[in-house]
Motif scaffolding. Sequence first.
Motif, PDB file in Angstrom:
ATOM      1  N   ALA A   1      16.586   9.899  50.691  1.00 14.80           N
ATOM      2  CA  ALA A   1      17.278  10.189  51.947  1.00 14.80           C
ATOM      3  C   ALA A   1      17.037   9.025  52.890  1.00 14.80           C
ATOM      4  O   ALA A   1      16.001   8.368  52.845  1.00 14.80           O
ATOM      5  N   ASN A   2      18.040   8.763  53.695  1.00 16.09           N
ATOM      6  CA  ASN A   2      17.914   7.792  54.784  1.00 16.09           C
ATOM      7  C   ASN A   2      18.775   8.303  55.934  1.00 16.09           C
ATOM      8  O   ASN A   2      19.196   9.457  55.919  1.00 16.09           O
ATOM      9  N   ARG A   3      19.060   7.474  56.887  1.00 14.92           N
ATOM     10  CA  ARG A   3      19.816   7.940  58.053  1.00 14.92           C
ATOM     11  C   ARG A   3      21.284   8.225  57.737  1.00 14.92           C
ATOM     12  O   ARG A   3      21.974   8.841  58.542  1.00 14.92           O
ATOM     13  N   THR A   4      21.757   7.798  56.571  1.00 15.63           N
ATOM     14  CA  THR A   4      23.168   7.998  56.239  1.00 15.63           C
ATOM     15  C   THR A   4      23.413   9.147  55.275  1.00 15.63           C
ATOM     16  O   THR A   4      24.462   9.777  55.323  1.00 15.63           O
ATOM     17  N   VAL A   5      22.447   9.430  54.395  1.00 13.15           N
ATOM     18  CA  VAL A   5      22.735  10.359  53.305  1.00 13.15           C
ATOM     19  C   VAL A   5      21.448  10.930  52.721  1.00 13.15           C
ATOM     20  O   VAL A   5      20.385  10.317  52.806  1.00 13.15           O
ATOM     21  N   HIS A   6      21.559  12.116  52.136  1.00 10.06           N
ATOM     22  CA  HIS A   6      20.552  12.671  51.232  1.00 10.06           C
ATOM     23  C   HIS A   6      21.245  12.653  49.877  1.00 10.06           C
ATOM     24  O   HIS A   6      22.340  13.192  49.733  1.00 10.06           O
ATOM     25  N   ALA A   7      20.648  11.994  48.893  1.00 11.56           N
ATOM     26  CA  ALA A   7      21.318  11.788  47.606  1.00 11.56           C
ATOM     27  C   ALA A   7      20.424  12.201  46.449  1.00 11.56           C
ATOM     28  O   ALA A   7      19.198  12.166  46.544  1.00 11.56           O
ATOM     29  N   VAL A   8      21.073  12.569  45.360  1.00  7.81           N
ATOM     30  CA  VAL A   8      20.387  12.924  44.122  1.00  7.81           C
ATOM     31  C   VAL A   8      20.908  12.021  43.016  1.00  7.81           C
ATOM     32  O   VAL A   8      22.126  11.864  42.844  1.00  7.81           O
ATOM     33  N   LEU A   9      19.985  11.406  42.291  1.00  8.44           N
ATOM     34  CA  LEU A   9      20.295  10.711  41.054  1.00  8.44           C
ATOM     35  C   LEU A   9      19.967  11.683  39.940  1.00  8.44           C
ATOM     36  O   LEU A   9      18.813  12.136  39.828  1.00  8.44           O
ATOM     37  N   HIS A  10      20.967  12.050  39.154  1.00  2.39           N
ATOM     38  CA  HIS A  10      20.771  13.022  38.081  1.00  2.39           C
ATOM     39  C   HIS A  10      21.068  12.358  36.749  1.00  2.39           C
ATOM     40  O   HIS A  10      22.152  11.811  36.547  1.00  2.39           O
ATOM     41  N   LEU A  11      20.092  12.369  35.859  1.00  5.98           N
ATOM     42  CA  LEU A  11      20.292  11.884  34.501  1.00  5.98           C
ATOM     43  C   LEU A  11      20.263  13.077  33.570  1.00  5.98           C
ATOM     44  O   LEU A  11      19.325  13.877  33.608  1.00  5.98           O
ATOM     45  N   GLY A  12      21.296  13.189  32.742  1.00  5.65           N
ATOM     46  CA  GLY A  12      21.348  14.233  31.731  1.00  5.65           C
ATOM     47  C   GLY A  12      21.398  13.593  30.361  1.00  5.65           C
ATOM     48  O   GLY A  12      21.787  12.430  30.211  1.00  5.65           O
ATOM     49  N   TRP A  13      21.007  14.339  29.353  1.00 10.42           N
ATOM     50  CA  TRP A  13      21.038  13.866  27.976  1.00 10.42           C
ATOM     51  C   TRP A  13      21.985  14.778  27.221  1.00 10.42           C
ATOM     52  O   TRP A  13      21.739  15.975  27.114  1.00 10.42           O
TER      53      TRP A  13
END
Length: 198
Positions: A128-140
Amino acid sequence: MRLPSTAHTSRPWRIHGIAPDFRVEDVWALPTPGGPDDLPHLVGQFTEGEEPGMAGSSFAYRTLFAVRRRLGRLLHLDDADGGVGGRVASLRDRLPADLLAAPRGPDSDALPFRSVYLLHDEWAAELANRTVHAVLHLGWVPDGAGGYRGQMAVLVKPNGLLGAAYLLGIKPFRYVVVYPGLLRSIGRRWQETAGRRK
């Protein structure tokens, strides 16, 4: 290869129940052919060593990230009070008991993402920063030819108009510079480390 959002939303990932207020921004098939138990190796590529995409990257890729870092410092976009535990609570606060008991997964100094949980076929990390809350999702996922491969999704929750404008402004750079460089780097490193997966 870029995939439709349904390649992520149609799968029974646990992240759906944890981050239903995030939207799927991008989904990519990763050049990481492997066996059913190879997700930890892919997660390792994202958390060990230097930032994914930087090794052997183009001048444009390195320049873009250098400019983003400078702007982040100048505009205080990445200050600690704007991140996870500051502006937003961690997604770990939303985890059900079984995921809290599961391995959290590795963190990395190379990436600003912090691990949320790690399962046999799924890893989620957040920033998270001042612009966005983000998720990096890796699936197999099965590759349709008897093997498996990685699939990467980026989920976002913009922070107001600033966040929406920021995401819109960086979109062309993501598709022209960031993702092509990142995918080449992931594929190259995957091939270089093939011996560790045997």
